[in-house]
Design a protein around this motif. Structure first.
Motif, PDB file in Angstrom:
ATOM      1  N   PRO A  49       0.824  -1.213   0.000  1.00  0.00           N
ATOM      2  CA  PRO A  49       0.000   0.000   0.000  1.00  0.00           C
ATOM      3  C   PRO A  49       0.858   1.263   0.000  1.00  0.00           C
ATOM      4  N   LYS A  50       0.512   2.215  -0.880  1.00  0.00           N
ATOM      5  CA  LYS A  50       1.264   3.461  -0.992  1.00  0.00           C
ATOM      6  C   LYS A  50       0.606   4.619  -0.258  1.00  0.00           C
ATOM      7  N   GLN A  51      -0.720   4.641  -0.240  1.00  0.00           N
ATOM      8  CA  GLN A  51      -1.424   5.741   0.417  1.00  0.00           C
ATOM      9  C   GLN A  51      -2.806   5.275   0.850  1.00  0.00           C
ATOM     10  N   PRO A  52      -3.390   5.962   1.820  1.00  0.00           N
ATOM     11  CA  PRO A  52      -4.709   5.552   2.319  1.00  0.00           C
ATOM     12  C   PRO A  52      -5.789   5.616   1.240  1.00  0.00           C
ATOM     13  N   ALA A 107      -0.291   4.449   8.500  1.00  0.00           N
ATOM     14  CA  ALA A 107       0.436   3.812   9.594  1.00  0.00           C
ATOM     15  C   ALA A 107       0.672   4.857  10.679  1.00  0.00           C
ATOM     16  N   VAL A 108       0.384   4.505  11.913  1.00  0.00           N
ATOM     17  CA  VAL A 108       0.606   5.428  13.027  1.00  0.00           C
ATOM     18  C   VAL A 108       2.016   5.175  13.540  1.00  0.00           C
ATOM     19  N   SER A 109       2.891   6.102  13.230  1.00  0.00           N
ATOM     20  CA  SER A 109       4.293   5.916  13.591  1.00  0.00           C
ATOM     21  C   SER A 109       5.033   7.221  13.381  1.00  0.00           C
ATOM     22  N   SER A 110       6.129   7.345  14.046  1.00  0.00           N
ATOM     23  CA  SER A 110       6.984   8.497  13.788  1.00  0.00           C
ATOM     24  C   SER A 110       7.853   8.225  12.572  1.00  0.00           C
ATOM     25  N   GLU A 111       7.875   6.970  12.127  1.00  0.00           N
ATOM     26  CA  GLU A 111       8.641   6.607  10.937  1.00  0.00           C
ATOM     27  C   GLU A 111       7.906   7.125   9.712  1.00  0.00           C
ATOM     28  N   LYS A 112       8.640   7.678   8.762  1.00  0.00           N
ATOM     29  CA  LYS A 112       8.008   8.250   7.576  1.00  0.00           C
ATOM     30  C   LYS A 112       8.788   7.831   6.338  1.00  0.00           C
ATOM     31  N   CYS A 113       8.069   7.220   5.400  1.00  0.00           N
ATOM     32  CA  CYS A 113       8.681   6.859   4.129  1.00  0.00           C
ATOM     33  C   CYS A 113       9.087   8.138   3.400  1.00  0.00           C
ATOM     34  N   GLY A 114      10.296   8.135   2.869  1.00  0.00           N
ATOM     35  CA  GLY A 114      10.779   9.281   2.110  1.00  0.00           C
ATOM     36  C   GLY A 114      11.595  10.263   2.927  1.00  0.00           C
ATOM     37  N   ASP A 129      13.388   2.712   8.216  1.00  0.00           N
ATOM     38  CA  ASP A 129      12.615   2.448   9.422  1.00  0.00           C
ATOM     39  C   ASP A 129      11.638   1.309   9.187  1.00  0.00           C
ATOM     40  N   GLY A 130      11.252   0.614  10.259  1.00  0.00           N
ATOM     41  CA  GLY A 130      10.144  -0.343  10.257  1.00  0.00           C
ATOM     42  C   GLY A 130      10.119  -1.291   9.085  1.00  0.00           C
ATOM     43  N   VAL A 131       9.050  -1.226   8.287  1.00  0.00           N
ATOM     44  CA  VAL A 131       8.851  -2.171   7.183  1.00  0.00           C
ATOM     45  C   VAL A 131       9.496  -1.707   5.882  1.00  0.00           C
ATOM     46  N   GLU A 132      10.216  -0.582   5.905  1.00  0.00           N
ATOM     47  CA  GLU A 132      10.863  -0.082   4.688  1.00  0.00           C
ATOM     48  C   GLU A 132      12.013  -1.008   4.288  1.00  0.00           C
ATOM     49  N   SER A 133      12.090  -1.327   3.008  1.00  0.00           N
ATOM     50  CA  SER A 133      13.251  -2.077   2.518  1.00  0.00           C
ATOM     51  C   SER A 133      14.254  -1.130   1.865  1.00  0.00           C
ATOM     52  N   ALA A 148       9.042   9.040  -4.770  1.00  0.00           N
ATOM     53  CA  ALA A 148       8.829   8.869  -6.213  1.00  0.00           C
ATOM     54  C   ALA A 148       8.975   7.396  -6.580  1.00  0.00           C
ATOM     55  N   ASP A 149       8.147   6.927  -7.512  1.00  0.00           N
ATOM     56  CA  ASP A 149       8.274   5.572  -8.050  1.00  0.00           C
ATOM     57  C   ASP A 149       9.289   5.565  -9.198  1.00  0.00           C
ATOM     58  N   ASN A 150       9.663   4.354  -9.613  1.00  0.00           N
ATOM     59  CA  ASN A 150      10.513   4.112 -10.793  1.00  0.00           C
ATOM     60  C   ASN A 150      11.933   4.652 -10.652  1.00  0.00           C
ATOM     61  N   ASP A 151      12.435   4.765  -9.407  1.00  0.00           N
ATOM     62  CA  ASP A 151      13.821   5.170  -9.199  1.00  0.00           C
ATOM     63  C   ASP A 151      14.584   4.132  -8.385  1.00  0.00           C
ATOM     64  N   GLY A 152      13.998   2.911  -8.304  1.00  0.00           N
ATOM     65  CA  GLY A 152      14.622   1.828  -7.558  1.00  0.00           C
ATOM     66  C   GLY A 152      14.002   1.621  -6.190  1.00  0.00           C
ATOM     67  N   CYS A 153      13.467   2.696  -5.614  1.00  0.00           N
ATOM     68  CA  CYS A 153      12.814   2.646  -4.302  1.00  0.00           C
ATOM     69  C   CYS A 153      11.433   3.271  -4.472  1.00  0.00           C
ATOM     70  N   SER A 154      10.383   2.467  -4.296  1.00  0.00           N
ATOM     71  CA  SER A 154       9.014   2.912  -4.579  1.00  0.00           C
ATOM     72  C   SER A 154       8.532   3.981  -3.605  1.00  0.00           C
ATOM     73  N   ALA A 155       7.376   4.549  -3.921  1.00  0.00           N
ATOM     74  CA  ALA A 155       6.741   5.546  -3.052  1.00  0.00           C
ATOM     75  C   ALA A 155       6.372   4.958  -1.699  1.00  0.00           C
ATOM     76  N   ALA A 156       6.303   3.601  -1.609  1.00  0.00           N
ATOM     77  CA  ALA A 156       6.022   2.923  -0.345  1.00  0.00           C
ATOM     78  C   ALA A 156       7.313   2.435   0.319  1.00  0.00           C
ATOM     79  N   CYS A 157       8.465   2.928  -0.155  1.00  0.00           N
ATOM     80  CA  CYS A 157       9.781   2.572   0.386  1.00  0.00           C
ATOM     81  C   CYS A 157      10.039   1.066   0.344  1.00  0.00           C
ATOM     82  N   GLN A 158       9.729   0.463  -0.813  1.00  0.00           N
ATOM     83  CA  GLN A 158      10.023  -0.941  -1.074  1.00  0.00           C
ATOM     84  C   GLN A 158      10.900  -0.992  -2.324  1.00  0.00           C
ATOM     85  N   VAL A 159      11.895  -1.889  -2.341  1.00  0.00           N
ATOM     86  CA  VAL A 159      12.771  -2.018  -3.504  1.00  0.00           C
ATOM     87  C   VAL A 159      11.920  -2.454  -4.690  1.00  0.00           C
TER      88      VAL A 159
END
Length: 188
Positions: A110-113, A148-155, A160-164, A171-182
């Protein structure tokens, strides 16, 4: 057949999860099948790297690969999947008389609510011996993506947390997605 998700399911932004696509087949049944579904690409990243893992397991008996055709495409709001497998006496002995088999497993990030519906636009599983269609309809899936309720923030540039990955942008298509996944085809 199809997706089986609790109607009130909630997932969090950045929380990777898998949903199997399930069908019922009889022991010893040779089948050909295909499905296609749509998803909101503005809300979800999708991973199809292991899309055939489940069906490969069901149609690989004692080291004999009984699949004869496999093809898929993933991306831009649509997933398409095609497969054919021939069952012989080893397959008949390995499967229970009638079994629910996960024929594919799709990974979602998931990228956004927002509210999500995964809609099958086609779903067919054919018994190759009788030519009977084994699917009456595909069960769609619906769930809600929550922040996600957290102080961790993608980007934010901090892993942090579940980010790979976290490349300090969303931004998407730069190797690391907008959801901070490879993203597929990249390594970190």
């Amino acid at each position: 057949a199809g997706f089986f998700v609790e109607p009130s399911s909630e997932v969090k932004v950045g929380e990777t999860f898998d949903i199997p696509v399930t069908v019922m087949i009889k022991s010893g049944q040779s089948v050909a099948g295909s499905f296609e579904f749509t998803y909101p690409s503005d809300l979800l990243d999708i991973g199809c790297e292991g899309i055939f893992k489940e069906v490969d397991s069901a149609f690989n008996i004692n080291g004999n690969d009984l699949s004869v055709f496999k093809n898929y495409s993933c991306g831009e709001g649509k997933v398409s999947w095609q497969f054919a497998g021939l069952c012989d006496e080893t397959c008949s002995n390995a499967l229970s008389p009638r079994a629910a088999i996960d024929i594919a497993k799709i990974r979602f990030i998931p990228k956004q609510p927002g509210k999500v519906t995964l809609n099958f636009t086609s779903f067919d599983i054919i018994d190759l011996e009788t030519q009977a269609d084994l699917i009456e309809e595909g069960h769609n899936a619906a769930f809600t993506i929550v922040e996600a309720v957290s102080s961790e923030k993608c980007g934010d540039g901090k892993l942090d947390g579940v980010e790979s990955c976290d490349d300090d942008n969303i931004a998407d298509n730069d190797g690391c997605s907008a959801a901070c996944q490879v993203e597929p085809g990249w390594t970190c």
